[in-house]
Every structure is written in C-alpha cells, then in structure tokens.
Design an enzyme around this catalytic site. Structure first.
Site, PDB file in Angstrom:
ATOM      1  N   CYS A 440      20.647  39.197  29.925  1.00  0.00           N
ATOM      2  CA  CYS A 440      19.195  39.318  29.988  1.00  0.00           C
ATOM      3  C   CYS A 440      18.776  40.597  29.292  1.00  0.00           C
ATOM      4  CB  CYS A 440      18.710  39.346  31.431  1.00  0.00           C
ATOM      5  SG  CYS A 440      19.396  40.707  32.391  1.00  0.00           S
ATOM      6  N   CYS A 514      11.552  52.556  29.526  1.00  0.00           N
ATOM      7  CA  CYS A 514      12.615  52.315  30.508  1.00  0.00           C
ATOM      8  C   CYS A 514      12.275  52.919  31.867  1.00  0.00           C
ATOM      9  CB  CYS A 514      13.942  52.884  29.998  1.00  0.00           C
ATOM     10  SG  CYS A 514      14.477  52.132  28.452  1.00  0.00           S
TER      11      CYS A 514
END
Length: 602
Positions: A440, A514
């Site tokens: 993923c 992130c």
C-alpha cells in the site's frame, strides 16, 4: 528550523556524517526512526490490546496488473493471482495474499528501471530503497552501505538510488523424489525404472541438462547438444544409466552441427513434462530444486548453464551469459543465482538475424562482474583466467539478506484506467521481478486508551506502512500524547503537524505530508472513541459529507470501512452503526458501499 547546509567533506567526514544520518534527518528524527516509541511490532500485540478507540487513514497505492510477482515457486502477473497465493516478501519469506484492490486511477505514474527489469507505480507507492544524497561524496559503496534502507515513495526515487532485492531464504530438505509409474493393462513395452530416486548432485546435474536441452515426445526423452559438446553427451549417457537404468541412443548430425541423445521411458517422460515444461518457452525448474540448499543447487546450475549458456573469459569484456525463450526459467535462474550471491542482470532480446542465422527472441542473463565471474568459473569448473585488476568500480553488492542494485532510469507519465494492488499477511510486502514493494501507500493505524473520568488519552499505540518520516513523526506524536500522564482529548484535537515538526527539529520540505498522517489517524481514533462511547455530538467532521445525522457517520468513514473489508451493508453497520437509528439513510449507504467497492476492488 533551517535545514543545515552540507559542505564539501573528506572521506572521514563523510563516514561520520553517514554514521550520524545528519545528511537527511535531524538526530531526533533518526532516534525515532531507528527506535520508534509505542509501536506495535507484531500482530499478536495488536490482537491482545484493548483499545477505546481505533483510527486508520491512508489509501492503497497501485501498480499495473501485468506486474510480475514472485509467487510460491513461480512468477505470475498480478492480475492472475488469487487470495491464498503465497508471494515472496521483503524479508525473503513467502506470505499469503489476503486482499486485492482494482481502483480506477487518473494521474501521474512512475516507471522505475534497474538491471532486473522495471515496474510502473503510482507516485505514492512505497518501494524498499536507499536514497543517495545529491551532495557529498557517495561514489564508493563502503559509504553507501551505511545509509539507512526504508520505504520510499516511488515519486521520490532518482537514478542512482539503491534498491535491495531479497534473497529467498526458504529451504525444504528433499531426500527422495517419486516417479509415478502407472501401467495400463497389456502394457508389455514400457520399461521399468526405479520409482524412488535419491536427490543427489548427479540427479540435479541431469535435470539441469534436460531443462536446457531436453524434450519429450510420448515416451521418448531426448537431449540435443552442440557437435563439440561430447563431454556432456557422455555425462548424460552415464547419468541415465546410473540413476534410471536406461540405455541411450546417440546420433551425430554434423550437417546440423549437433549430437542427439535419446532414450525411452513413458514414466520418466511424463514426470519431466509435468515438472520441467514441454516446450522451450515454458521450460521451468522443478519445484523441489527451487527450495534445496544452495550448495546442492550448484549441480543443477552446472548442467543448465553448460547446456544453454557459456562463459568466455578471453573476450575484451569477459562474461558469462545464458539465453532462454522461457521467462519463467529466467526468473527461476535469477533466484538460484541470488542464492549463490552471483551478481547478474536480465534483459529481453528481440528476434534478429546474425550472419545469415536466425536468432529467436529470448531472455538473456548476463554476468560480467569480476567477483561474479570468479564464482561462476568455480561453479562451472572452468579455470579462472580473468586478468587481475587493482581497482574495480562497484555499483552493486550483497549482504546476508539482500542484493543491492542501483536504479538506472526513472520516467514519469500520465495514466487513466484501472490499476492493481494486493495486501499481504504479516510482512505487508511483495517482490516483483525487479523491485521490492509495499502492499500500500502510506497508511497509518492508531489505537488509544482513554481515562473516561478525566477525558484524557493515557496510551497511544500505532502501526504504519510508511516511510522513515512517517515512522519518526508518528513515534514523536505518540510520545507527546502519552507523556506526563496523558493528554486531554480537547488538547489532542488541536495538535497540529507543525507541533510535531517542532519537537522533531524539522523534516525535509518534501516529507512534510508524512507528519500529517499520524495527526489524521489520531483524530480518526478519537472519533471512534466518541462513537463507541455514544458522544456523537463531539465527533469532528472534516471535509466530509455526513451520511447519518444521528451517528455523524460520513462518506469518508464508509470509504475507510470498505477499505478494511466491510463490503456489505451488514458489515458496515456492525462497524459504524450507520442507519440503525435512521433507516431512511440506508439506500445512500448502500450506494456508497457499491461505489467504493467498485472503486477499490473492481
């Protein structure tokens, strides 16, 4: 915080910088990356943890359906795989596929190429890689080897970055193989052969000869060698007699520059057809050989390479090469060479005519590295006469678990259509013919425990399938949430990614997103706690459409539920309680389930 500038340095300075990882991340990020806090490391920990709220964010990244994946002992296109297939993972083990995705995609894609092949990915797909800094002295492998390996977005990869490729570890000891012998009534012709054959170096060498040069026709087994390969002809004759008690017939065809060796056994012919393939383009290595100890596999490599390959140390550029029409065989030989730690490359060669001779299209395995040729010479029992060189430029290397090779090319383009991805148990990774991929893109799951009387989060646990920045920032977030007895929920809800960045001492600009991942997962976990504790008035709805005003379930909640496997109304209601108190919203919920199921699973 201002990013420190990297000045020109000596080799000793470079070594110190690499050891401290100061070239890319701050010391705080480095600490949380290599020693993450509050992380779940095993599925057993997850299974026994009693959480008050669970949140998950992220979306599956994808690749082409024609991407070739190492599965069981085979190599297959991703779109031909099914649940239950075992794929090779980044740690060298084989693990089961648990889920498939077939999302529609319209956007940029990245094509990354190395010496094994290429792969096409969405930019957010994670690739196991080592990013080489643009500044400083990184030409020598002894410095590169000290850089960290992590999951890197495909869109951030550049030419020269290093990609570790796992060396398959699984070993299955096989002492004997069984040759099925089924005689029909009135069968007086078929020759009796031993049905239980001990696995020896002799047997493996014979199988190597057959995979390269053998064929079957009903009960006939044949081998075809070059006119000058009498040494191998004699070896085959000896091995067939010794192992299977079979006599042979030899015919020299000087007009065709070849020697034919034939024998007859319907039982052995059937076994070879089933386990080694029938034609040149579907030849393969028997499964039991793929998993043998590397030392035994040397004998198979000796037979197969001497038959359809060569080693020439007298050329201006010494090399060993192997050619085959079978893509599967080329990939299986790659695995065997990796287990011998022999560096090589694979490429496809179009059909051509050379000096009036037609050459069919084929896959070539090329060995040109000095150390690799030295190992090949020993394996093939050929005298190593390569001239000694004082210094060799090395761009690839092995360690105990991986073969490290550089990226040769990165190309970006537009794509519109369906892509594919899959989910893998335990390791969450799979290996294509050329790269090691995560199953993923960045995805984050978070678990919280709440002191309900004080409305305070006392524990924050997490798992991420993300890059180094995602790991470091989420580790820091979990510390901020749980330190000093825990953080009040209202305070946790106003935390910003900038707060995490400040505690970390900064992140590179291209990695800022992130830090958002952990923040979103925390909000999702808090909303889950609100839902479970029937505090629906406190649920925070961000950039989403409320589908059920009673439970405040949004279209985003339904999307995440479908991604986690809730693909029916019953499953979604069990997870989110949507529509239970407001049955009038059920048609809209069912429509969203169909939409997201089609979007992600086809």
């Amino acid at each position: 915080m201002e990013k420190p500038k990297i000045q020109p340095v000596t080799h000793e300075d470079v070594k110190s910088m690499v050891d401290a990882r100061k070239w890319f991340y701050t010391p705080t990020v480095r600490e949380h990356f290599f020693n993450p806090k509050n992380i779940f490391k095993t599925e057993e920990e997850v299974a026994t943890y009693k959480a008050d709220g669970i949140g998950m964010v992220g979306s599956p990244a994808c690749t082409e359906g024609k991407t070739l994946i190492h599965v069981n002992f085979d190599v297959q296109q991703m779109d031909n795989l099914t649940k239950g297939h075992k794929v090779l993972s980044h740690d060298g083990s084989y693990n089961k596929i648990t889920k498939f995705y077939h999302p529609k995609y319209d956007g940029k894609i990245v094509k990354v190429k190395n010496q094994f092949g290429d792969v096409v990915l969405t930019p957010d797909h994670l690739v196991y890689a080592m990013q080489i800094p643009e500044k400083g002295s990184w030409a020598h492998n002894k410095y590169k080897r000290k850089l960290p390996v992590s999951w890197v977005h495909a869109g951030n990869l550049q030419k020269g970055d290093i990609c570790p490729y796992p060396i398959p570890k699984e070993v299955k000891e096989v002492e004997y193989i069984e040759i099925p012998v089924t005689k029909k009534n009135f069968d007086y012709k078929s020759k009796t052969i031993p049905t239980k054959i001990k696995v020896t170096k002799d047997l493996l060498r014979l199988f190597g000869y057959f995979v390269a040069e053998g064929h079957t026709r009903k009960g006939e087994i044949g081998f075809t060698f070059g006119i000058t390969e009498e040494k191998f002809v004699e070896d085959v004759i000896k091995l067939l007699k010794k192992i299977f008690k079979l006599d042979t017939y030899v015919k020299k065809r000087e007009d065709r520059n070849r020697i034919d060796v034939t024998t007859n056994s319907i039982h052995l012919a059937r076994y070879l057809r089933k386990n080694c393939g029938t034609l040149s383009y579907n030849k393969k290595i028997p499964e039991f050989i793929i998993f043998l100890e590397p030392e035994l596999q040397k004998s198979f490599l000796y037979g197969v390479w001497h038959s359809d390959g060569y080693i020439d140390l007298e050329k201006k550029k010494p090399r060993a090469e192997y050619a085959t029409a079978s893509w599967i065989l080329a990939q299986e030989l790659k695995v065997l060479l990796l287990r011998q730690k022999i560096e090589h490359s694979i490429y496809f060669e179009e059909a051509k005519v050379v000096k009036g001779v037609n050459h069919a299209e084929c896959y070539r395995i090329h060995v040109g590295d000095y150390e690799a040729l030295k190992k090949m010479s020993k394996l093939l029992k050929v005298k190593f006469s390569y001239p000694k060189v004082s210094r060799i430029a090395k761009h690839s290397w092995f360690d105990k678990n991986y073969f490290y090779m550089p990226i040769r090319k990165v190309e970006k383009s537009q794509f519109s259509g369906r892509l594919h991805n899959l989910e893998v148990a335990k390791t969450h990774s799979y290996v294509s013919d050329a790269f090691t991929l995560h199953n993923c893109g960045d995805a984050m799951k978070m678990w919280i425990k709440v002191d309900k009387e004080q409305d305070r989060i006392t524990e924050c646990k997490w798992q991420t399938f993300g890059c180094a920045s995602a790991i470091g920032s989420t580790s820091m977030l979990s510390v901020m949430i749980s330190e000093n007895g825990g953080m009040k929920i209202n305070d946790a809800l106003v935390l910003k990614p900038q707060d995490i960045m400040e505690r970390l001492g900064g992140l590179p600009a291209k990695k800022f997103h992130c830090s958002v991942l952990g923040d979103k997962a925390l909000r999702s976990a808090i909303n889950d706690f609100f839902r479970k504790s029937e505090q629906t008035d406190r649920i925070i709805v961000e950039s989403a459409r409320i589908v059920d005003p009673t439970t405040k379930v949004t279209d985003k909640d339904i999307e995440e539920a479908v991604l986690e496997g809730a693909d029916t109304l019953e499953k979604v209601q069990k997870k989110l309680k949507v529509g239970i108190g407001s049955p009038e919203v059920i048609p809209a919920v069912e429509e969203l389930i169909r939409f997201y199921r089609e979007k992600y699973f086809g």
